[in-house]
Write an enzyme that holds these catalytic residues in place. Structure first.
Site, PDB file in Angstrom:
ATOM      1  N   CYS A  21       0.810  -1.218   0.000  1.00 27.94           N
ATOM      2  CA  CYS A  21       0.000   0.000   0.000  1.00 27.94           C
ATOM      3  C   CYS A  21       0.845   1.270   0.000  1.00 27.94           C
ATOM      4  CB  CYS A  21      -0.944  -0.011   1.194  1.00 27.94           C
ATOM      5  SG  CYS A  21      -2.246  -1.258   1.070  1.00 27.94           S
ATOM      6  N   LYS A  24       0.566   3.504  -3.196  1.00 24.33           N
ATOM      7  CA  LYS A  24      -0.660   4.229  -3.537  1.00 24.33           C
ATOM      8  C   LYS A  24      -0.339   5.619  -4.072  1.00 24.33           C
ATOM      9  CE  LYS A  24      -4.260   2.400  -0.453  1.00 24.33           C
ATOM     10  NZ  LYS A  24      -5.187   2.770   0.652  1.00 24.33           N
ATOM     11  N   ASP A  73      -8.879  -4.029  -4.527  1.00 25.13           N
ATOM     12  CA  ASP A  73      -7.580  -3.599  -4.028  1.00 25.13           C
ATOM     13  C   ASP A  73      -6.501  -4.509  -4.600  1.00 25.13           C
ATOM     14  OD1 ASP A  73      -5.407  -2.589  -2.393  1.00 25.13           O
ATOM     15  OD2 ASP A  73      -6.946  -1.871  -1.017  1.00 25.13           O
ATOM     16  N   HIS A 145      -9.162 -11.674 -13.591  1.00 21.61           N
ATOM     17  CA  HIS A 145      -8.652 -11.070 -14.821  1.00 21.61           C
ATOM     18  C   HIS A 145      -7.147 -10.894 -14.689  1.00 21.61           C
ATOM     19  CE1 HIS A 145      -8.768  -8.838 -18.548  1.00 21.61           C
ATOM     20  NE2 HIS A 145      -8.113  -7.833 -17.983  1.00 21.61           N
TER      21      HIS A 145
END
Length: 335
Positions: A21, A24, A73, A145
């Protein structure tokens, strides 16, 4: 060298510019990007939680007294072990559902992989880690995906269910309420040290792979209605968003904040990500730091990956790290 030892020698964190994270988009930039995306025709009664205050997931009321929770996420490798990375990324994606008081029902994988650079059998380990976490959460994992990507990326899009009358919202904080934190801080600096040196920190992996399910359920059982999770914007960034949305000031009892073993030493040794420094720069204009210096501020702004819940209320077993008070000149104050 055997094929197995070659795979073991591959350090996934070296194939990404950032990690977890911490990669970000900075919070200030992100808010500017989405500011114009709240359209009048989306202001419907059935959209219970949308873009307004930066909650962790979207919540839409459906028939039968229920609500659908939707989130996604994904991020670049935060550890070198592909199985652990898969577990961490899945735990982090599921956390957004728990952060609003929901229960995950079904998830789909989101995968980017440099197929000409990294062995494809590592992907199996990443996906196996995600599958094991989904099973532990009693959440279906059905396909997903993938794209050929210069950087490895993995995560999930998750759909869950919630009671629309019993949600955890970022704007529900009230003055006079204690603040609880359900996981210790410090995974950001430990992950930065891991990326730089190859040192492995089992305590950080254990924290990042612990589901926020029990904490979320405990908060709802206690009648709590305000929470968020602590991820890439650090404790200060996420607490600022909560205080701002709730119209209060958050006072942090710095001595009460728990940290993982080795976190403070990692800061002293300079293992601080650019994301953590950007977090601190973003909140500084809204922060009264009191007597506390850079070391404490960087730890409180440390960009977490799959962190705990930050709850306006007392959660059994979680330390109280501050309180919400009537709005002062600064939205955040350290004490």
């Amino acid at each position: 060298m055997t094929e197995t030892s070659e795979r073991t020698a591959i350090r996934l964190t070296q194939y990404a510019h950032g990690g977890g994270c911490a990669c970000k988009i900075p919070p200030g930039e992100l808010e500017g990007i989405v500011a114009g995306l709240i359209m009048p025709d989306t202001a419907r009664d059935d959209l219970v939680i949308g873009l307004d205050d930066g909650d962790d997931a979207a919540v839409v009321r459906i028939e039968g007294g229920r609500a659908v929770v939707a989130t996604a996420d994904f991020f670049t490798p935060v550890v070198d072990d592909p199985y652990d990375w898969g577990r961490i990324a899945a735990t982090n994606a599921l956390s957004d559902v728990y952060a609003v008081g929901g229960e995950p029902v079904v998830a789909v994988n989101l995968l980017g992989w440099p197929r000409d650079t990294l062995p494809m059998d590592l992907v199996t380990e990443v996906l196996r880690g995600g599958l094991d976490v989904a099973r532990a959460a009693a959440c279906h994992l059905a396909g997903g995906h993938s794209v050929d990507d210069p950087e490895p990326k993995y995560g999930m899009a998750v759909t869950g269910l919630a009671d629309p009358e019993r949600l955890l919202r970022i704007d529900g904080g009230r003055a006079g309420t204690p603040i609880s934190l359900t996981k210790p801080l410090g995974v950001g600096v430990l992950n930065t040290r891991h990326k730089a040196t190859g040192e492995v920190f089992p305590q950080a992996v254990a924290a990042m792979t612990t589901l926020n399910r029990d904490a979320s359920r405990a908060a709802l059982a206690a009648g709590i209605s305000c929470a968020t999770d602590v991820t890439g914007f650090g404790l200060l960034g996420h607490l600022y968003k909560l205080a701002r949305a709730s119209g209060v000031t958050a006072v942090v009892d710095v001595a009460a904040v728990p940290y993982l073993d080795g976190a403070r030493e990692a800061v002293r040794d300079g293992y601080v990500s650019g994301g953590s420094r950007r977090n601190l720069a973003w909140v500084e204009a809204h922060l009264d730091p009191g007597r506390f210096g850079e070391e404490d501020l960087l730890l409180l702004a440390d960009a977490q990956t799959s962190g705990g819940l930050l709850v306006a209320g007392e959660v059994p077993g979680a330390p109280v790290v501050g309180e919400l008070v009537p709005r002062e000149a600064a939205a955040l104050r350290l004490a």
